[in-house]
Design an enzyme around this catalytic site. Sequence first.
Site, mmCIF file in Angstrom:
data_model
loop_
_atom_site.group_PDB
_atom_site.id
_atom_site.type_symbol
_atom_site.label_atom_id
_atom_site.label_comp_id
_atom_site.label_asym_id
_atom_site.label_seq_id
_atom_site.Cartn_x
_atom_site.Cartn_y
_atom_site.Cartn_z
ATOM 1 N N ASP A 181 3.336 -4.102 2.902
ATOM 2 C CA ASP A 181 2.377 -3.299 2.446
ATOM 3 C C ASP A 181 2.231 -2.538 1.380
ATOM 4 O O ASP A 181 0.936 -1.535 2.013
ATOM 5 C CB ASP A 181 1.370 -3.303 3.942
ATOM 6 N N LYS A 199 0.836 -3.910 -2.538
ATOM 7 C CA LYS A 199 1.050 -4.411 -4.849
ATOM 8 C C LYS A 199 -0.033 -5.248 -4.610
ATOM 9 O O LYS A 199 0.291 -5.131 -6.114
ATOM 10 C CB LYS A 199 2.405 -5.495 -3.519
ATOM 11 N N GLY A 234 0.250 -10.763 2.565
ATOM 12 C CA GLY A 234 -1.250 -10.464 2.252
ATOM 13 C C GLY A 234 -1.857 -9.437 1.425
ATOM 14 O O GLY A 234 -1.562 -8.617 1.509
ATOM 15 N N HIS A 235 -2.107 -10.064 -0.065
ATOM 16 C CA HIS A 235 -2.128 -8.877 -1.088
ATOM 17 C C HIS A 235 -3.501 -8.343 -1.019
ATOM 18 O O HIS A 235 -4.391 -9.988 -1.498
ATOM 19 C CB HIS A 235 -1.583 -8.880 -2.219
ATOM 20 N N GLN A 242 6.027 -9.155 0.814
ATOM 21 C CA GLN A 242 6.642 -8.367 1.842
ATOM 22 C C GLN A 242 8.147 -7.019 1.043
ATOM 23 O O GLN A 242 7.578 -6.510 -0.069
ATOM 24 C CB GLN A 242 7.994 -9.568 3.202
#
Length: 421
Positions: free
Chosen positions: A12, A15, A39-40, A221
């Site tokens: 988080d 990125k 989750g980007h 991650q």
Amino acid sequence: MVDVLLGLQWGDEGKGKVVDFLAPRYDIIARFQGGPNAGHTLYLHDHKVVLHTIPSGVFHQGIMNVIGNGVVIDPVSFEVECKEIEALGVDLVSNMLISERAHLIIPTHKALDKASELAKGQNKIGSTLKGIGPTYMDKIGRNGLRVGDIIRSDFKEKYEQLKAKHLSLLGDVVPLEEIQAWETQFFNSLQNLKKYTFIAAEYWLNDQLLQGKKILAEGAQGTMLDIDFGTYPYVTSSNTVTAGLCTGLGIAPKWIQKVYGISKAYCTRVGSGPFPTELLNAEGDKLRTLGNEFGSTTGRPRRCGWIDVVALRYACMINGVTDLIITKADVLDDMPEVSVGVSYTVNGVTSQEFPFDVQEKTVMVNYTTFPVWNKKLSDCHSVEDLPDAFHTLVKLVEENTGVPVSFVSNGVGRDQLIVFN
Ligand code: GDP
């Protein structure tokens, strides 16, 4: 050549925004590890999109996106993600390729994940229950099913064999009806997966490299969640570090040039596990609110604390970081002061080494603290605009990690990125 972009903390780090900024410099964006737990967050014409399995280059014209062999794919959530992106007018079928060696998450992997966390009780590792851990277990255990298998005539047979093995492990922990419902969705979703081109990605990527094409390997991650070098066992099931791109794409180390390492100006962690600089007080709550620190995939509140340069120094070493990127610097604007964790004292001994069994130890973090700047960082447009107190933070990070800061992100906006050097 290939450059890599990865998180240096517990994920988080922001990125998504940085890949979006760097993407136009590359011909190919490739994902090399992880699964739908990533989750980007990206913005397309102010529309928020969270990408999980799909590489972040899909919104850029002329960029090919590759899902590498190191990624694990859940065809069900992948279909949902594809539909969302296609609805935005993106022609995914022609700008995304999938390695035939990438492993498949099947319904009983999710059931095993659920059973494993239930069995751990209080000691649960905070899995996202998406079946990722059990899928990587089957990969290493040499039982897994791969994307290329789904077009083979014996796929159903192989699937049933693996499912039977899982059911014998599961007993009646997860109701069969629940698994059967997931199974219907799974087989329906394979039709979507088959629309995309499966390739021998290692050959394709190496061919592109020989033609002089530029690849950006996009990590998911973060380093402190790496299966080997993270805070084991509170880690993810893959190698999130630079080395992971070699095994997760089939690209040799000689091709790697820049290693972009991303860190927030503070630190967060989701789920259980050690976090030496965590703030378990009102300051931590304030950081969570100011930084909107709630998971983009799970919505879970993130644990918040000060930036930890002991962990950062370690992450820079393991990854060979060449360029540091500090994100969410603006979030600190409204804190009264800023602290930087510069060393640990464990059993009376002070050092800058990150202990392998950090969760078993009482770690006292030694901080350097200074008053926050009295200027909004989000209003700054150049290095010269940035206040002195922020430069103090940058210097502390650079001196302790030995790596120069190349960019600072000072807001959610695409243009809120200050280029250093
Ligand atoms: P990722 O998984 O590393 O891509 O991180 P996430 O996408 O989960 O979280 C990043 C969140 O922080 C997103 O909502 C971004 O819009 C936001 N973000 C990224 N950079 C900045 C920044 O410099 N300042 C602020 N305030 N928010 C940022």
